[in-house]
Scaffold this motif. Structure first.
Motif, PDB file in Angstrom:
ATOM      1  N   THR A  34       0.817  -1.218   0.000  1.00  0.00           N
ATOM      2  CA  THR A  34       0.000   0.000   0.000  1.00  0.00           C
ATOM      3  C   THR A  34       0.846   1.261   0.000  1.00  0.00           C
ATOM      4  OG1 THR A  34      -0.135  -0.127   2.420  1.00  0.00           O
ATOM      5  CG2 THR A  34      -1.938  -1.121   1.170  1.00  0.00           C
ATOM      6  N   ALA A  35       2.127   1.104   0.382  1.00  0.00           N
ATOM      7  CA  ALA A  35       3.018   2.279   0.399  1.00  0.00           C
ATOM      8  C   ALA A  35       3.521   2.620  -0.995  1.00  0.00           C
ATOM      9  CB  ALA A  35       4.191   2.022   1.346  1.00  0.00           C
ATOM     10  N   ILE A  36       3.409   1.661  -1.981  1.00  0.00           N
ATOM     11  CA  ILE A  36       3.863   1.911  -3.365  1.00  0.00           C
ATOM     12  C   ILE A  36       2.813   2.783  -4.050  1.00  0.00           C
ATOM     13  CG2 ILE A  36       4.513   0.852  -5.544  1.00  0.00           C
ATOM     14  CD1 ILE A  36       5.239  -1.682  -3.982  1.00  0.00           C
ATOM     15  N   THR A  62       1.453   0.892 -11.555  1.00  0.00           N
ATOM     16  CA  THR A  62       2.061  -0.105 -12.448  1.00  0.00           C
ATOM     17  C   THR A  62       3.107  -0.912 -11.695  1.00  0.00           C
ATOM     18  OG1 THR A  62       1.711   1.358 -14.335  1.00  0.00           O
ATOM     19  CG2 THR A  62       3.300  -0.425 -14.618  1.00  0.00           C
ATOM     20  N   GLU A  63       3.935  -0.233 -10.919  1.00  0.00           N
ATOM     21  CA  GLU A  63       4.963  -0.901 -10.134  1.00  0.00           C
ATOM     22  C   GLU A  63       4.331  -1.823  -9.103  1.00  0.00           C
ATOM     23  OE1 GLU A  63       8.696  -2.060  -9.012  1.00  0.00           O
ATOM     24  OE2 GLU A  63       8.131  -0.811 -10.725  1.00  0.00           O
ATOM     25  N   ARG A  64       3.238  -1.324  -8.492  1.00  0.00           N
ATOM     26  CA  ARG A  64       2.570  -2.133  -7.469  1.00  0.00           C
ATOM     27  C   ARG A  64       1.961  -3.382  -8.093  1.00  0.00           C
ATOM     28  NH1 ARG A  64      -0.372   1.606  -5.537  1.00  0.00           N
ATOM     29  NH2 ARG A  64      -2.297   1.144  -6.650  1.00  0.00           N
ATOM     30  N   ASN A  65       1.481  -3.267  -9.314  1.00  0.00           N
ATOM     31  CA  ASN A  65       0.847  -4.395  -9.984  1.00  0.00           C
ATOM     32  C   ASN A  65       1.875  -5.448 -10.383  1.00  0.00           C
ATOM     33  OD1 ASN A  65      -1.522  -5.689 -11.068  1.00  0.00           O
ATOM     34  ND2 ASN A  65      -0.728  -5.202 -13.098  1.00  0.00           N
ATOM     35  N   LYS A  66       3.097  -4.994 -10.781  1.00  0.00           N
ATOM     36  CA  LYS A  66       4.166  -5.943 -11.134  1.00  0.00           C
ATOM     37  C   LYS A  66       4.622  -6.727  -9.918  1.00  0.00           C
ATOM     38  CE  LYS A  66       6.136  -3.383 -15.049  1.00  0.00           C
ATOM     39  NZ  LYS A  66       7.349  -2.671 -15.522  1.00  0.00           N
ATOM     40  N   LYS A  67       4.659  -6.111  -8.808  1.00  0.00           N
ATOM     41  CA  LYS A  67       5.204  -6.716  -7.603  1.00  0.00           C
ATOM     42  C   LYS A  67       4.250  -7.701  -6.936  1.00  0.00           C
ATOM     43  CE  LYS A  67       7.758  -5.401  -3.460  1.00  0.00           C
ATOM     44  NZ  LYS A  67       8.215  -4.300  -2.584  1.00  0.00           N
ATOM     45  N   ARG A  68       2.907  -7.541  -7.175  1.00  0.00           N
ATOM     46  CA  ARG A  68       1.925  -8.308  -6.419  1.00  0.00           C
ATOM     47  C   ARG A  68       2.048  -9.819  -6.616  1.00  0.00           C
ATOM     48  NH1 ARG A  68      -2.593  -9.993  -9.183  1.00  0.00           N
ATOM     49  NH2 ARG A  68      -3.836 -10.037  -7.267  1.00  0.00           N
ATOM     50  N   MET A  69       2.547 -10.283  -7.763  1.00  0.00           N
ATOM     51  CA  MET A  69       2.634 -11.722  -7.999  1.00  0.00           C
ATOM     52  C   MET A  69       4.083 -12.221  -7.999  1.00  0.00           C
ATOM     53  SD  MET A  69      -0.491 -12.671  -8.181  1.00  0.00           S
ATOM     54  CE  MET A  69      -0.454 -14.322  -8.883  1.00  0.00           C
ATOM     55  N   LYS A  70       4.988 -11.463  -7.389  1.00  0.00           N
ATOM     56  CA  LYS A  70       6.397 -11.876  -7.297  1.00  0.00           C
ATOM     57  C   LYS A  70       6.538 -13.063  -6.338  1.00  0.00           C
ATOM     58  CE  LYS A  70       8.606  -8.699  -9.799  1.00  0.00           C
ATOM     59  NZ  LYS A  70       9.591  -9.008 -10.833  1.00  0.00           N
ATOM     60  N   GLY A  71       7.594 -13.813  -6.562  1.00  0.00           N
ATOM     61  CA  GLY A  71       7.910 -14.896  -5.631  1.00  0.00           C
ATOM     62  C   GLY A  71       7.109 -16.158  -5.947  1.00  0.00           C
ATOM     63  N   ILE A  72       7.044 -16.979  -4.931  1.00  0.00           N
ATOM     64  CA  ILE A  72       6.355 -18.264  -5.082  1.00  0.00           C
ATOM     65  C   ILE A  72       4.842 -18.034  -5.103  1.00  0.00           C
ATOM     66  CG2 ILE A  72       5.965 -20.527  -4.031  1.00  0.00           C
ATOM     67  CD1 ILE A  72       8.725 -20.220  -2.715  1.00  0.00           C
TER      68      ILE A  72
END
Length: 825
Positions: A768-770, A774-784
């Motif tokens: 929520t701090a991002i 667009t950046e927040r959307n890219k990060k949401r499915m990072k990792g496992i």
């Protein structure tokens, strides 16, 4: 024997002997002087004739006219000079007996004591030009005539009789025909200085008594028997008939009258009375044109009537007829209506408006102080007119005050059934009694109904403590001050039907009833009958005109109702709405909803739709918009839309949505399982998933340290394609404080749930701090990322498992995308 008695007997014997000898002498005189006597009598009788009188034979009758001399004339014929033209013989008598004064005969003159006519025809004829065969009698000069001392008083007949005589007065100019088959008439005459006086006993059959041959005969084929007391007053030239009983058929009438011979056309007035006669018998005595009109009505028990017939024997018009009647506690029948306990005073006249002629068009029946009951409904009419007997039209003011339950018998209780309440009505009306469907009734006035309990049977709707004011204004119907209560619902209504009276009788299905409805509180469950098609109610068989309810039922079921609704509070099961407004169009077993708007769960709902009533299950199609409602309350109000795992306890927030749905709804107001289809888009703000098992089940082993019982998110956009039991969930992203996930698949209300969940293990708490979306959307499915499938298990409950087919589905999707790209290029 005393001496004086012997003397008396001798004197009487001597006198009788002298009379017999004298009478025999006179008879011998006639026998030996037939030709002379016949010539004398013919000359005497021809004194006042302007034509020919012939006598076939003369014979004396020795004892028939004792102490006078009787002469029997055979084949007496009187013809006027125009007989070869019109061929109407004034008198053709086979037997004409004349009794003469014997003493006068010896002095060479004839005094007639009695005339008997039998087996004869008397025909008084007037042609179309006004000439009459009665012209055979010479008219006397109008000025005074000196009486010759030698003039015979033979015109003063003392007695007369008629036997088997056909008597006819045929006036072709005046269109009058009076024809009698006289069986017996015996008359005695007196000759005072002022005229004459006759006492007559009569027995005759009326073959025609027509004052206007174009209209037919009064008393046709009726036998008349009775006595008359008739006098003629020479100074006033009036004949007076003293009222006496005359039997006409089987009914006894008191009849009197006057005839004015001083007028050129001979005016007359007859007064007739009967204290006890049946309506049908009285009607049958009148001319066919009047009888035909009066037979539209009937009065069961005998009534008291008087009748005055006034007219002229000249001219071609009808006489004036004025009839009065008194009816008490009787049964009156008129077209389509039977009235019991009926009392009134009535008048009939064929001269309703002076100057418009004496005819059927200008005839009127006036009823005063009319009281009765119709189908147990009591009513009064101060004054009623039925005018124009060719096309009878009734007018009057109808008043009634009664227990409204009695109305069931009047209008029929096939549709509306009243059990309590009172009705008070006052209506001015004008109605064609025969052609009311062509010439529409006119009504004016009001009907007030208070404290009424009424049921509308075809839709099983019940109302209590109801009130309504019905007002007829011209052809329009106004329904005001209506209060209806059904259970806990109270409804106030005002309505209007334009052109009601015309459409009611010709096309009730075209009636448009416009309502304005307000209710402080409305419980929809009490009006579910409107959702159902009207149930057929077994009709009681009635006559064609006996029941007005047929048109009323057609108006209810096939007419159109426009309803403008305003409700303060609307209740339906768990649903509560306020400030409801809507426009309804009810027509042909369908309900169209326009501009429905309510406040609900802190937000608002708007809806347009259509419901088609097919019976116990009804089709519907709706377009609705929901704006910012409390999600939990909204789901609770609609029984979680039939879902078991996703309920009002699982979701919170503020929901907005749009939906286009079709389906079926039953008589209980519930959506038929598997019938719902359509598209729905949902926007959820400030939402939360609370204890949602498909998520908490995954969280137990994947996210043991996160609070998945209360997953909060700022916005959630969803799209659903509903197809019966299956809800197709379009791919959507859930971004929350505890977990992110992508969701797609099918949720089934029965079996077949198959929802794919893609859940990254990373904690999105700091996303929520991002600021950059667009950046927040890219990060949401990072990792496992966990690929989980929520699907029905063998026991019917939703089971959580790994989505083994995800990679395959992903490849199929990619292949589909490549194919689409090639096709597009």
């Amino acid at each position: 024997m005393p001496k004086w008695s012997k003397v008396v007997l001798k004197v009487l014997g001597s006198l009788i002997g002298v009379v017999i000898i004298a009478f025999a002498g006179v008879s011998m005189y006639i026998i030996f002087n037939k030709e002379k006597v016949l010539k004398m009598m013919t000359a005497e009788l021809n004194k006042n004739l302007n034509g020919t009188l012939t006598i076939g034979k003369l014979d004396p009758a020795f004892f028939k006219g004792f102490p006078g001399v009787s002469v029997s004339l055979k084949d007496v014929v009187i013809k006027d000079k125009q007989w070869p033209v019109h061929r109407h013989t004034l008198l053709d008598a086979k037997n004409f007996d004349v009794s003469v004064n014997a003493a006068a005969l010896l002095h060479g003159s004839v005094e007639i004591n009695k005339i008997d006519i039998s087996n004869a025809v008397i025909d008084l004829f007037t042609d179309s030009s006004g000439y009459s065969n009665t012209a055979v009698f010479k008219s006397k000069p109008t000025d005074s005539v000196k009486i010759d001392k030698n003039t015979s008083p033979s015109t003063q007949i003392k007695r007369f009789g008629l036997t088997n005589v056909n008597f006819t007065v045929d006036d072709r100019k005046a269109f009058k025909l009076f024809k009698f088959e006289v069986q017996d008439v015996d008359g005695r005459m007196q000759w005072p200085v002022t005229g004459w006086h006759a006492f007559i006993s009569l027995k005759t059959m009326v073959k025609s008594f027509s004052f206007n041959t174009r209209k037919g005969s009064f008393m046709k084929d009726k036998l008349l028997t009775g006595d008359f007391d008739i006098s003629y007053h020479q100074p006033s030239k009036q004949i007076t008939v003293v009222p006496k009983v005359l039997n006409i058929g089987s009914d006894a009438f008191t009849i009197g009258g006057k005839f004015d011979l001083g007028k050129p056309n001979v005016n007359f007035a007859l007064n007739i009375a009967n204290d006890k006669i049946l309506w049908t018998d009285a009607s049958n005595l009148l001319a066919p044109n009047i009888t035909k009109s009066l037979k539209m009505f009937n009065i069961d028990a005998p009534i008291a009537v008087t009748c005055k017939i006034a007219g002229t024997f000249g001219g071609g018009g009808d006489p004036s007829i004025f009839v009065t009647a008194r009816i008490s506690d009787n049964i009156v029948t008129m077209p389509g209506v039977t009235i019991e306990n009926c009392s009134f005073s009535g008048v009939f006249s064929n001269n309703y408006i002076n100057g418009r002629g004496l005819n059927d068009d200008n005839s009127v029946i006036k009823l005063y102080h009319f009281n009765g009951t119709y189908k147990k409904v009591p009513f009064t009419i101060d004054t009623a007119f039925i005018n124009n007997l060719n096309t009878p039209v009734a007018t009057g003011i109808f008043k009634a005050n009664f227990d409204i339950a009695k109305l069931n018998g009047a209008i029929g209780d096939d549709d509306l059934r009243f059990t309590k309440g009172y009705a008070d009505l006052k209506l001015a009306y004008k109605a064609d009694l025969v052609n009311y469907r062509i010439s529409k009734p006119q009504l004016g006035g009001t009907i007030n109904i208070k404290n009424a309990n009424v049921s509308y049977l075809p839709r099983n709707l019940n109302f209590k403590n109801s009130a309504i004011t019905i007002k007829f204004a011209g052809n329009d119907l106004l329904l005001n001050n209506i209060r209806m209560q059904s259970g806990q619902s109270i409804v106030y209504m005002d309505g209007r039907v334009n052109n009601f009276l015309n459409l009611y009788y010709t096309a009730p299905e075209k009636i448009v009833l416009k309502w304005r409805v307000h209710s402080p509180q409305l419980h929809l469950a009490e009006f579910l009958g409107f959702l159902n098609r009207a149930e057929p109610v077994e009709k009681v068989k009635r006559g064609k005109k006996a029941n007005m309810n047929d048109a009323l039922s057609t108006a209810f079921e096939k007419g159109t109702a426009e309803i403008h609704l305003q409700v303060d509070k609307v209740y339906y099961k768990n649903f509560l709405a306020t400030d409801a407004t809507a426009d309804f169009l009810m027509a042909d077993n369908s309900i169209k909803v326009n501009n429905l708007s309510v406040k609900h769960a802190g937000g608002s709902l708007k809806l347009n739709g259509n419901f088609v009533q097919n019976g116990k299950v009804n089709d519907f199609i709706i377009n609705t918009k929901i704006d910012n409602v409390n999600t939990s309350n909204f789901f609770l109000a609609f029984n979680n839309f039939g879902m078991n795992s996703f309920t009002s306890k699982s979701l919170s927030g503020f929901l907005s949505a749009q939906a286009h749905l079709t389906g079926k709804i039953n008589g209980a107001g519930d959506i038929v399982p598997g019938s719902l289809k359509g598209l729905t888009t949902v926007d959820l703000k400030e939402g939360a998933l609370l204890n949602f098992k498909p998520i908490t089940s995954v969280g137990k082993f994947a996210f043991p340290f996160r609070d998945l019982n209360n997953i909060r998110f700022q916005t959630l956009n969803m799209k659903f394609d509903i197809d019966g039991d299956r809800i197709n969930i379009s791919p959507m992203q859930i971004n929350s404080s505890a977990i992110n996930m992508n969701v797609a698949g099918v949720y089934s209300l029965s079996r077949g749930t198959n929802i794919a969940l893609d859940i990254p293990l990373r904690n999105p708490k700091g996303d929520t701090a991002i600021i950059d979306a667009t950046e927040r959307n890219k990060k949401r499915m990072k990792g496992i990322v966990l690929h989980i499938l929520a699907a029905d298990g063998d026991d019917g409950k939703i089971k959580i498992k790994w989505n083994k087919n995800r990679d395959k589905d992903k490849k199929d999707d990619k292949k589909t995308e490549n194919t689409d790209d090639k096709t597009g290029s």
